[in-house]
Design a protein around this motif. Structure first.
Motif, PDB file in Angstrom:
ATOM      1  N   ASP A 110       0.847  -1.196   0.000  1.00  0.00           N
ATOM      2  CA  ASP A 110       0.000   0.000   0.000  1.00  0.00           C
ATOM      3  C   ASP A 110       0.885   1.250   0.000  1.00  0.00           C
ATOM      4  O   ASP A 110       2.077   1.184   0.320  1.00  0.00           O
ATOM      5  N   ALA A 111       0.294   2.387  -0.376  1.00  0.00           N
ATOM      6  CA  ALA A 111       1.066   3.605  -0.630  1.00  0.00           C
ATOM      7  C   ALA A 111       1.937   3.997   0.559  1.00  0.00           C
ATOM      8  O   ALA A 111       3.115   4.340   0.391  1.00  0.00           O
ATOM      9  N   HIS A 112       1.380   3.907   1.736  1.00  0.00           N
ATOM     10  CA  HIS A 112       2.124   4.361   2.910  1.00  0.00           C
ATOM     11  C   HIS A 112       3.319   3.438   3.191  1.00  0.00           C
ATOM     12  O   HIS A 112       4.447   3.897   3.380  1.00  0.00           O
ATOM     13  N   ARG A 163       4.767   1.611   1.197  1.00  0.00           N
ATOM     14  CA  ARG A 163       5.699   1.742   0.087  1.00  0.00           C
ATOM     15  C   ARG A 163       6.710   2.851   0.346  1.00  0.00           C
ATOM     16  O   ARG A 163       7.907   2.674   0.166  1.00  0.00           O
ATOM     17  N   SER A 183       6.377   3.081 -10.849  1.00  0.00           N
ATOM     18  CA  SER A 183       6.101   4.371 -10.242  1.00  0.00           C
ATOM     19  C   SER A 183       7.215   5.361 -10.551  1.00  0.00           C
ATOM     20  O   SER A 183       8.370   5.179 -10.154  1.00  0.00           O
ATOM     21  N   ASP A 187       7.358   8.351  -9.368  1.00  0.00           N
ATOM     22  CA  ASP A 187       7.679   8.946  -8.067  1.00  0.00           C
ATOM     23  C   ASP A 187       8.749   8.132  -7.336  1.00  0.00           C
ATOM     24  O   ASP A 187       9.719   8.667  -6.817  1.00  0.00           O
ATOM     25  N   GLU A 188       8.554   6.829  -7.331  1.00  0.00           N
ATOM     26  CA  GLU A 188       9.502   5.951  -6.649  1.00  0.00           C
ATOM     27  C   GLU A 188      10.885   6.044  -7.283  1.00  0.00           C
ATOM     28  O   GLU A 188      11.907   6.110  -6.599  1.00  0.00           O
TER      29      GLU A 188
END
Lengths: 289, 308
Positions: B209-211, B213, B237, B239-240
């Motif tokens: 999940d996003a958090h 991650r 991603s 962003d990642e």
């Protein structure tokens, strides 16, 4: 503390409830049996339960000239285990190989698919023609003595029938067990430097074990089921299966039912033992689903 | 076209300087085709040379996953590979890992042809790669077991990596008792326990999940800084990628090809509020979007090429 106590209490009552539920069926059957036996009043069709149970109360007494019930059960157990063991020794490695290698699978699958639906009983004539009354004693070259009397009970033909019963469930579940192992498990071992032997030992065997054990449980049940047809073969003079067929010939239905109950109880017990082992050893399998 | 590409024999090093303000890709596909000579000829630790991968399905369908891919990876680089789904980024990683063979071209590792798993190249998979019948500790030392290391070394290594991923108290837990993030931490520890020079990561946080991650990204950088390895990290991603990478490799849709290589010129630790973060992100997303629109065209073009 109090909460803890209550929680334990509910668990206890739960397992008690489950035990009670499991007992209802057998008790009901017993009741119906009592009533029906009383109504029919013919021991050739349905003897009363107490006529059957007296054989279990005196398990060491000689039954219809075939020796004690316990002795016959032991002989049958040994027979089943012998055929079953051979089935495991052949079916597990073969199944693992067929689950892992596509070529091996395509090679063996057609043969297994054809032979699997054939009931072991149908093999009887062939098995007799091939093995006759050859026993473990004949193979060892014994013709007399205690060892001969004992080993002569283990006929190749019976072992073969029992083997057939156990072989197919074990081999199919082994194939399934290995082929359903996630590729990622194998690859993560491979990138860590595993060779084929490491993969077999560290991934395939432990990963497939729960499903293989499950197949071995089914196989044992199936082997046990084949016992009666195996012990109907000529040359047999003992065993629960033989007890049943012989008792039938001399119209001792109470002994027939005694034999049936013995087979059922032992089969259920073996099944239970396997399930117990599975739940203890392979907890992880139920959790990842 | 393909002929022309290989005849230029270009090699693109990722060790190029980048300008601070505008985004100047270190390498673009058009540059490579237009300019015969490549300014940088430096050999990297991993050298992916003209790799092509064509999968042939059982029914005879051919899927061109990767096309003429050239990448030089320098030691201790943290590289992220981004691209649309099916651009062959995972395939590329699997070829470097030696789990898959290139249809043509080759991968060199330490100047040796790399075509089977190498003890110096570790890999972390997306998920479910831990062995469920082994405890955390037993999973971590799997590589050492395969290596037939001494009991002492196994114990010591387990200790060190349990410490590194902050999971000492979970050593006797089974994977099914852990959260997804914890499982991936163990998977990373297992790969590191073999002490590889290169760590390949195939969308390792993709299922989280996003958090979690974001926490895991921070955790990974912490581990990486303590224990610097060359990392090739595949992700969906953008962003990642910007948060983690020294350099980002943007790939085009099928057949996958390196479209652009971008230096992430932001100091670490990075903050997502840095305006540069937004610039880079927009630039890469633009590129991926363009690719999605033109994807159908390239596919057709490619299709006619294969069947010609």
């Amino acid at each position: 503390m109090r909460f803890h106590f209550r929680k334990r209490n509910t668990i206890m009552s739960k397992s008690l409830k489950r035990g009670a539920l499991a007992l209802i069926g057998p008790v009901l059957i017993l009741l119906i049996w009592f009533v029906m036996a009383d109504v029919i009043d013919n021991k050739l069709i349905l003897p009363a339960p107490d006529k059957v149970f007296k054989h279990f109360i005196t398990p060491l007494a000689n039954i219809i000239g075939l020796g004690a019930l316990t002795k016959n059960i032991l002989v049958s157990l040994f027979r089943v285990f012998f055929g079953y063991l051979i089935a495991i020794i052949i079916a597990v490695p073969l199944g693992i190989l067929m689950g892992y290698s596509r070529t091996a699978n395509e090679l063996g699958n057609s043969v297994i698919s054809i032979f699997r639906p054939v009931p072991p009983i149908a093999w009887q004539p062939l098995v007799l023609a091939w093995f006759g009354v050859t026993s473990a004693a004949t193979l060892m070259g014994l013709t007399r003595g205690d060892a001969y009397v004992y080993l002569n009970n283990f006929k190749i033909s019976m072992t073969f029938i029992i083997f057939l019963g156990a072989f197919f469930p074990i081999v199919t579940s082994s194939i399934h067990a290995v082929s359903s192992i996630p590729k990622t498990w194998i690859e993560s071992a491979r990138v860590l430097g595993a060779n084929e032997w490491d993969i077999f030992r560290k991934i395939l065997l432990p990963g497939a074990a729960p499903t293989i054990i499950n197949g071995m449980r089914t196989g044992l049940g199936s082997a046990w089921t084949c016992l009666v047809s195996a012990e109907m073969l000529p040359g047999s003079l003992s065993g629960v299966g033989y007890l049943i067929t012989h008792a039938y010939e001399i119209a001792r239905v109470d002994v027939v039912i005694t034999g049936m109950i013995s087979i059922g109880m032992i089969g259920a017990f073996l099944d239970f033992a396997f399930r117990f082992l599975e739940s203890r050893k392979f907890k992880w399998q139920h959790q990842i689903k | 076209m393909k002929q022309q590409l290989s005849s230029t024999n270009t090699q693109y090093s990722l060790k190029a300087a980048s300008l601070p303000e505008e985004i100047k890709p270190v390498y673009t596909l058009t540059n490579a085709i237009m300019h015969e000579s490549n300014p940088i000829q430096e050999k990297g630790l991993i050298s992916i040379q003209g790799v092509d991968k064509i999968f042939v399905s059982e029914r005879g369908h051919r899927v061109h996953a990767l096309s003429n891919t050239w990448i030089e990876v320098a030691e201790k680089d943290f590289i992220c590979i981004v691209g649309p789904s099916g651009c062959g980024k995972s395939t590329l990683l699997r070829i470097v890992a030696g789990l898959e063979q290139a249809s043509s071209g080759q991968v060199l590792f330490q100047e040796q042809v790399q075509n089977k798993p190498h003890p110096q190249i570790g890999m972390v998979f997306q998920q479910y790669s831990l062995l469920p019948w082994r405890t955390v500790e037993e999973n971590i030392i799997l590589g050492l077991e395969i290596d037939r290391s001494s009991a002492h070394k196994k114990k010591e290594t387990a200790e060190r990596y349990l410490e590194l991923i902050n999971m000492k108290q979970f050593r006797h837990s089974y994977p099914f008792e852990l959260s997804g993030g914890m499982q991936q931490r163990v998977a990373i520890a297992r790969a590191l326990a073999n002490d590889p020079q290169v760590l390949l990561m195939d969308e390792p946080f993709g299922a989280l999940d996003a958090h979690t991650r974001i926490l895991m990204q921070r955790e990974l950088l912490r581990i990486w800084e303590k224990n610097i390895k060359t990392v090739l990290f595949v992700t969906h991603s953008v962003d990642e990628a910007i948060y983690l990478a020294d350099r980002i490799l943007v790939m085009s849709a099928r057949p996958g090809q390196v479209k652009e290589i971008i230096d992430v010129d932001m100091p670490r630790p990075r903050t997502r509020s840095n305006p540069r973060y937004g610039q880079l992100s927009e630039h890469i997303l633009d590129m991926l979007e363009f690719d999605n629109i033109s994807q159908s065209d390239t596919n057709n073009e490619y299709f006619s090429e294969v069947h010609a």
